[in-house]
Every structure is written in structure tokens, then in C-alpha cells.
Design a protein around this motif. Sequence first.
Motif, mmCIF file in Angstrom:
data_model
loop_
_atom_site.group_PDB
_atom_site.id
_atom_site.type_symbol
_atom_site.label_atom_id
_atom_site.label_comp_id
_atom_site.label_asym_id
_atom_site.label_seq_id
_atom_site.Cartn_x
_atom_site.Cartn_y
_atom_site.Cartn_z
ATOM 1 N N GLY A 44 80.190 -2.814 30.978
ATOM 2 C CA GLY A 44 79.579 -3.934 29.890
ATOM 3 C C GLY A 44 78.807 -3.186 28.883
ATOM 4 O O GLY A 44 78.998 -1.787 28.695
ATOM 5 N N LYS A 45 78.003 -3.758 28.095
ATOM 6 C CA LYS A 45 77.170 -3.125 27.027
ATOM 7 C C LYS A 45 76.147 -2.384 27.494
ATOM 8 O O LYS A 45 75.802 -2.501 28.699
ATOM 9 N N ARG A 46 75.543 -1.556 26.512
ATOM 10 C CA ARG A 46 74.156 -0.866 27.122
ATOM 11 C C ARG A 46 73.155 -1.285 26.413
ATOM 12 O O ARG A 46 73.319 -1.474 25.097
ATOM 13 N N LEU A 47 72.087 -1.729 26.972
ATOM 14 C CA LEU A 47 70.847 -1.916 26.380
ATOM 15 C C LEU A 47 69.762 -1.069 26.564
ATOM 16 O O LEU A 47 69.318 -0.624 27.546
ATOM 17 N N TYR A 48 69.052 -0.830 25.312
ATOM 18 C CA TYR A 48 67.682 0.159 25.567
ATOM 19 C C TYR A 48 66.756 -0.680 25.137
ATOM 20 O O TYR A 48 66.556 -1.656 24.268
ATOM 21 N N LEU A 49 65.817 -0.658 26.297
ATOM 22 C CA LEU A 49 64.407 -1.258 26.038
ATOM 23 C C LEU A 49 62.994 -0.434 26.075
ATOM 24 O O LEU A 49 63.190 0.328 27.208
#
Length: 319
Positions: A44-49
Amino acid sequence: MTITLGTAAADPGAIDTGRLAVGETRDGSPARLPVAVINGADDGKRLYLQAVSDGNELNGLGVIREVVPQLDPAEIAGEIMIVGIVNYHGFQVAEHRNPIDDRKLNRTFPGDSEGTASERIADAVFEVAKTADLILDLHQGSTSRMINEVRVRCGRRHTMHSECLRLAKVFNCGYVLDQKGPEGQLARVAPDEGIPTVDPELGGSVGFDPESVQAGVEGVYNVLRHYEFLDGGPSMERQTRAKRFDQYGASVGGLVEYRADLGERIDAGDTLFAVTDTFGQVKAEATADNSGILWRSRRLPQVASGEYVCSVGTNVDSY
């Protein structure tokens, strides 16, 4: 595929925590940011938090502390990269700015690997952030009182503006400030890399504010569901958007007495606050120049002449 962030490494379906080296402290010991990687079982996508790029803004850290233990990598499609505390030096002494170089870290992106302490930290985390498909940079209104809102900082003419505005709506705090930000903000720089990025400002408090932390937790989960990291649909409502701020200061010194509450609709000419003397006598009042929403106000009542008191979000609409 195994994904890594600093010393954290996770295979598909796993989570790991570790540290990201960003230099050394004054005694020569390593300065290392706390990080986590969550590698979903499916692609899936990559989230940076990230959180705490301003060292005394803790509500974002409160969100991460709540969200990470609840996430099951087996149920996630994609990857989540997290830096829990960005402003390492400011956090240690509970100061907004980095005391090592007296810089506001969220004015130093994209950073410089050979620069000041803040620039080196910004460079290290931006190397991670720019691999993502989406970025959430969790903030709060420092220690002032502020409504929960999300900031779109790329500017309304930017090619990524619609995607950033969509991300802000998905976060679903209720309020959005859609105003181009200062140079060096992550939420302004990352869209230049083609990455939708927003800056949720989760209230304003000293320490954790449970209501704002919960709003942030719900916002992160909304993002995870909408962008298909998790199953289920997000909860989304129309957002109230302001396109600029009017800021008000005290014309005289004394004690502030507000005439409106945070989040209250303001008409041009309404009285925002009065300044009284020690014995309660009104010395001056401030009225709104434009219609809008009382967005932010100072926490302590005492003010000197010319000192900041409050902000009104103006040019308001909904979307």
C-alpha cells in the motif's frame, strides 16, 4: 521487504522501534530521535508521521503514544514511518526553540547535513519524509489556547494544493487554515516534492490536552482509512476554512478580559477583549476589523503595551 528507519527494522506484518542518530550533545553523547516503523502485511502507500518539531508542543506526541499501540501490522496495507520527537534538544528542556542554535526547527526544512543542530535534524528526518506518499506533521498552538485545526501551508496556487486540502479535510478536525506558510516549514517544503502534507494544530496547552489528543487520534485513523491503510470508511464532515489571520495586540498594559470564546463567530466591530487595570477598571478595548472566528488567544492574562493577545481567522468559508 524489510523497511528501516534508524535502528528500527520491520519485515512485512511487523512493527519495530528504535533511534535515529542526528548528531551529538554537548558532552559528546549521541542525540538520537525515537522512531518507529510499521510494515503492513499487504502492499500500500507510505505515511510519514512526526511530532514535537517545536519542543514544548506535546499533543502530537500524545497522539502517537495512543495510536501506535493500537495498530496491528497484520491489518495494515502499506507502511507507516514515525518520528515521535523531532526537536530533541528543545524537548529535553521543554522549550519551543532548539536551545543549541536558538532556531525554530520547523523553519529549517529541508535541512542541511553540515548545518546547525536544527538543520541537521531537519535533513535527517526529511530524508525519510520525502520517501512517503503522505505526510502528517503534528503540532499544537504552542502554549496558547487554540481551536483544533489543520493547516495547509503550500499556498493556494501550488500544484499540490488540492491534494493537501483533501488531506486536511480527511483529518476532519472541523477547522482548516489555508494560508501559505513561512519558508522552511515541512508542510510548505514537502509539497514541492509532490507529497501531500498538512500540519494539524491540535489545540494549545501546557502538557497534554486529552480532548485535542483524541481529536488527533481520530484524525490519524481517518487518514489511515481514507487512504486504505486500514479497512473502513472515514468519518468526514464539512470543514470551516479560514484563508488568513488578523492578529490583535494590547494597546495598553494590564489584564486581559475576553469578550468572546474560542471558536465563536465574530462580526466586524465586535469587541474581542478589554484590558483592565489591577482594580478591574477598563483601560482599553479591542474590536474586530473583519468578520471571522476567534481562532487563538494567549493563555496568561497579563500583557504589556503592544503584546500579542489573540487571532481571528478571516475570509471564512466551508468545503
